[in-house]
Structure formats: C-alpha cells, structure tokens
Design a protein around this motif. Structure first.
Motif, PDB file in Angstrom:
ATOM      1  N   GLU A   1      -2.544  -2.602   4.921  1.00 15.12           N
ATOM      2  CA  GLU A   1      -1.820  -1.809   5.910  1.00 15.12           C
ATOM      3  C   GLU A   1      -1.466  -0.432   5.346  1.00 15.12           C
ATOM      4  O   GLU A   1      -1.570   0.584   6.041  1.00 15.12           O
ATOM      5  N   PHE A   2      -1.062  -0.374   4.082  1.00 10.18           N
ATOM      6  CA  PHE A   2      -0.724   0.901   3.457  1.00 10.18           C
ATOM      7  C   PHE A   2      -1.933   1.833   3.466  1.00 10.18           C
ATOM      8  O   PHE A   2      -1.817   3.008   3.823  1.00 10.18           O
ATOM      9  N   GLU A   3      -3.094   1.330   3.083  1.00 11.45           N
ATOM     10  CA  GLU A   3      -4.300   2.157   3.059  1.00 11.45           C
ATOM     11  C   GLU A   3      -4.644   2.668   4.450  1.00 11.45           C
ATOM     12  O   GLU A   3      -5.107   3.799   4.609  1.00 11.45           O
ATOM     13  N   LYS A   4      -4.399   1.849   5.460  1.00 10.30           N
ATOM     14  CA  LYS A   4      -4.687   2.259   6.830  1.00 10.30           C
ATOM     15  C   LYS A   4      -3.757   3.393   7.283  1.00 10.30           C
ATOM     16  O   LYS A   4      -4.174   4.308   7.981  1.00 10.30           O
ATOM     17  N   VAL A   5      -2.507   3.344   6.855  1.00 10.45           N
ATOM     18  CA  VAL A   5      -1.525   4.335   7.293  1.00 10.45           C
ATOM     19  C   VAL A   5      -1.558   5.600   6.440  1.00 10.45           C
ATOM     20  O   VAL A   5      -1.455   6.712   6.950  1.00 10.45           O
ATOM     21  N   TYR A   6      -1.754   5.455   5.115  1.00  2.41           N
ATOM     22  CA  TYR A   6      -1.621   6.581   4.192  1.00  2.41           C
ATOM     23  C   TYR A   6      -2.954   7.152   3.693  1.00  2.41           C
ATOM     24  O   TYR A   6      -2.966   8.139   2.977  1.00  2.41           O
TER      25      TYR A   6
ATOM     26  N   ARG B   1       0.009  -0.200  -6.869  1.00  6.16           N
ATOM     27  CA  ARG B   1       0.501   1.162  -7.094  1.00  6.16           C
ATOM     28  C   ARG B   1      -0.553   2.166  -6.627  1.00  6.16           C
ATOM     29  O   ARG B   1      -1.733   2.043  -6.941  1.00  6.16           O
ATOM     30  N   TYR B   2      -0.086   3.179  -5.891  1.00  3.76           N
ATOM     31  CA  TYR B   2      -0.968   4.198  -5.318  1.00  3.76           C
ATOM     32  C   TYR B   2      -0.395   5.587  -5.571  1.00  3.76           C
ATOM     33  O   TYR B   2       0.816   5.756  -5.709  1.00  3.76           O
ATOM     34  N   LEU B   3      -1.291   6.561  -5.571  1.00  2.02           N
ATOM     35  CA  LEU B   3      -0.901   7.970  -5.494  1.00  2.02           C
ATOM     36  C   LEU B   3      -1.436   8.518  -4.181  1.00  2.02           C
ATOM     37  O   LEU B   3      -2.564   8.221  -3.786  1.00  2.02           O
TER      38      LEU B   3
ATOM     39  N   TYR C   1       6.022  -0.009   1.849  1.00  2.82           N
ATOM     40  CA  TYR C   1       6.112   0.118   0.390  1.00  2.82           C
ATOM     41  C   TYR C   1       7.504  -0.297  -0.085  1.00  2.82           C
ATOM     42  O   TYR C   1       8.470  -0.279   0.664  1.00  2.82           O
ATOM     43  N   GLY C   2       7.553  -0.667  -1.361  1.00  2.63           N
ATOM     44  CA  GLY C   2       8.822  -1.034  -1.961  1.00  2.63           C
ATOM     45  C   GLY C   2       9.537   0.161  -2.551  1.00  2.63           C
ATOM     46  O   GLY C   2      10.755   0.239  -2.547  1.00  2.63           O
ATOM     47  N   GLN C   3       8.748   1.105  -3.063  1.00  2.00           N
ATOM     48  CA  GLN C   3       9.333   2.293  -3.680  1.00  2.00           C
ATOM     49  C   GLN C   3       8.410   3.478  -3.467  1.00  2.00           C
ATOM     50  O   GLN C   3       7.191   3.367  -3.573  1.00  2.00           O
TER      51      GLN C   3
END
Length: 100
Positions: free
Chosen positions: A15-20, A50-52, A85-87
């Motif tokens: 989901e994070f990859e889809k949004v960000y 962990r992502y940038l 995300y958590g942080q």
C-alpha cells in the motif's frame, strides 16, 4: 533543482508503494504543480520496511508556492496517509552542488 528527502518505516509495503511511489497518489497530486520534476521511491535492501522518498522540484519557490496554494488538500492527504507508516523522518531539503 531541490530534493526533499524523507525516510519512512512502513507497515504495509504494498500500500505504501502504491501511495508514495513515482506514479502514486502523492506524485499525482504534485504533478498539478508548476515546477514539479518527479518522485523517486527507494526501498532499503538491509532493513525491511524502510524507504526513502525523494521529491524533486525545480526550485524551493516552486515547492513553497504549490504547498501554499494547496495547503488544505496537502494537509488532508497527510492525515489520510499517515496510517501507511510507523515513522516519518524528513532529512531535509537538498540542492545540486554542480551547475545545471
């Protein structure tokens, strides 16, 4: 050119990859802004989750003008996506040190 750099510890990577990601909801929102260059999403190979995120703009003025003109929508999206995300850590705003 400037680059805004963020680090995220992510709960749901798909989901994070889809949004960000570079074709995600945030990038789609930014594309309406004059001076938006693009978004790059980097996944850490050593620390799972962990992502940038690197958001590129032609100038600080272009980015600030976009945020100012779209502040309500920007904050709505922040509130809507915080659960992915958590942080979040904003490393800062960087610029090239070589001639364009």
């Amino acid at each position: 050119m400037i680059v805004l750099v963020f680090s995220y510890d992510v709960r749901d990577t798909d989901e994070f990859e889809k949004v960000y990601g570079p074709d995600g909801e945030w990038a789609e929102f930014f594309r309406a802004g004059a001076g938006y260059v693009g978004t790059e999403l980097l996944r850490d190979l050593e620390i799972p989750g962990r992502y940038l995120v690197l958001d590129r703009w032609e100038s600080r003025d272009a980015y600030n003008a976009f945020v100012e003109a779209n502040s309500d929508e920007y904050m709505r999206r922040v509130d809507e996506t915080v659960g992915h995300y958590g942080q979040e850590l904003r490393f800062g705003t960087f610029e090239n040190v070589w001639p364009a």
